[in-house]
Write an enzyme that holds these catalytic residues in place. Structure first.
Site, mmCIF file in Angstrom:
data_model
loop_
_atom_site.group_PDB
_atom_site.id
_atom_site.type_symbol
_atom_site.label_atom_id
_atom_site.label_comp_id
_atom_site.label_asym_id
_atom_site.label_seq_id
_atom_site.Cartn_x
_atom_site.Cartn_y
_atom_site.Cartn_z
ATOM 1 N N ASP A 9 -48.921 -2.330 4.673
ATOM 2 C CA ASP A 9 -47.507 -2.232 4.641
ATOM 3 C C ASP A 9 -47.034 -0.978 5.477
ATOM 4 O OD1 ASP A 9 -44.683 -2.549 3.581
ATOM 5 O OD2 ASP A 9 -45.328 -0.621 2.412
ATOM 6 N N ASP A 11 -43.513 0.947 5.526
ATOM 7 C CA ASP A 11 -42.779 2.009 4.959
ATOM 8 C C ASP A 11 -42.997 2.306 3.318
ATOM 9 O OD1 ASP A 11 -40.527 2.385 6.849
ATOM 10 O OD2 ASP A 11 -40.211 0.358 6.714
ATOM 11 N N GLY A 44 -41.340 -5.677 6.422
ATOM 12 C CA GLY A 44 -39.980 -6.246 6.627
ATOM 13 C C GLY A 44 -39.259 -6.090 7.652
ATOM 14 N N LYS A 196 -45.294 -11.870 2.033
ATOM 15 C CA LYS A 196 -46.302 -11.517 2.619
ATOM 16 C C LYS A 196 -47.656 -12.188 2.437
ATOM 17 C CE LYS A 196 -44.064 -6.781 3.486
ATOM 18 N NZ LYS A 196 -44.390 -5.165 2.993
ATOM 19 N N ASP A 219 -47.190 -0.630 -1.587
ATOM 20 C CA ASP A 219 -46.523 0.217 -2.375
ATOM 21 C C ASP A 219 -45.443 -0.369 -3.295
ATOM 22 O OD1 ASP A 219 -44.753 0.550 0.052
ATOM 23 O OD2 ASP A 219 -43.656 2.202 -1.293
ATOM 24 N N ASN A 222 -42.681 -6.058 -3.115
ATOM 25 C CA ASN A 222 -42.675 -7.108 -2.020
ATOM 26 C C ASN A 222 -44.109 -7.228 -1.579
ATOM 27 O OD1 ASN A 222 -42.040 -4.538 -0.811
ATOM 28 N ND2 ASN A 222 -41.425 -5.789 0.970
#
Length: 270
Positions: A9, A11, A44, A196, A219, A222
């Site tokens: 991921d 962010d 995202g 994801k 983290d 999602n």
């Protein structure tokens, strides 16, 4: 297990709290790719918003991959589409009708632009435009060019309004779409086949990599399906308790070289 693919991921995970790439992270990812491990950024964000980090990590090429739009698009990092799960015009109109019953702002994202009929646009739409390197175009859903895949519909506004709106979303809509509250200002709606986790499994299958040889690092809520689907799911130290509890392991925070430490601990030493 032998780690053959690492999904990361962006962010809150790859990036530090001030949205930078730590040198330790760059070095660890380059060491992983040098050892033959595929490193796939999962976000995202659209590809345009991921590209600066891909370039810094030397992950540009026809044999390098990115999972964008929370899994709605799997692409080579050169931009070739491999897997796309878009929203239909009918889907989009249903979401527009729901938004128009309230004062909430919204925008729609394709790989080429952010579209909104709201004038002025939400300040958070403008911020998102700068963050992901996509222009804002003021058009209603019906006028979005048909050759652009509409991948994400975003309800976006002040925290209180978004929270109130979230509570009014009909259960039937949550069943028809993938609805995820990714940020205090955002509720994202995507094709119901999107996550994801699904995108990661589809990509791994195309690359002939077994799920058991995949490590995922994240983290946020999602990221949970992705962590559960991977052979080794690693939560960041800054992830909330729910994410950490669901993971196979917990690394350090994104302020303390969490991604680098996870790669060095679980991928390069196994």
């Amino acid at each position: 297990m032998t780690v053959k693919l690492i999904a990361i991921d962006i962010d809150g995970t790859l990036l530090t709290p001030n949205n930078k790439l730590a040198l330790s992270t760059i070095d660890a990812i380059k060491a992983a790719t040098a050892s033959g491990i595929k490193v796939v950024l999962c976000s995202g964000r659209p590809l345009a918003g991921v590209r600066p980090y891909l370039e810094m990590l030397d992950l540009i090429g026809d044999d390098q991959y990115v999972i964008a739009h929370n899994g709605a698009a799997v692409q080579t990092t050169n931009g070739q589409a491999l897997i796309t799960h878009s929203l239909s015009l009918n889907d989009t109109q249903r979401l527009v009708d729901l938004a128009d019953q309230t004062p909430i702002h919204y925008h729609m994202i394709t790989p080429q632009a952010i579209y909104t009929p709201n004038r002025p646009a939400s300040a958070y739409s403008i911020r998102e435009s700068h963050l992901v390197n996509l222009p804002i175009k003021y058009l209603p859903a019906t006028e979005i060019p048909q050759d652009e895949a509409l991948l994400t519909f975003v309800f976006i506004d002040e925290t209180d309004l978004v929270t109130q709106f979230d509570a009014t979303i009909p259960p039937a809509l949550r069943q028809q779409f993938y609805v995820v509250h990714t940020d205090e200002h955002f509720i994202e709606v995507l094709n119901r086949h999107v996550s994801k986790a699904n995108a990661l499994q589809e990509l791994a299958q195309q690359l002939h990599i077994d799920d058991s040889d995949v490590m995922a690092i994240g983290d946020g809520p999602n990221d949970l399906p992705m962590l559960r689907a991977a052979g080794l799911g690693v939560a960041m130290g800054n992830a909330d308790a729910t994410v950490q509890a669901a993971a196979d392991a917990v690394t350090d925070s994104n302020a303390n070289d969490g991604v680098a430490n996870a790669i060095l601990t679980y991928a390069l030493t196994l």
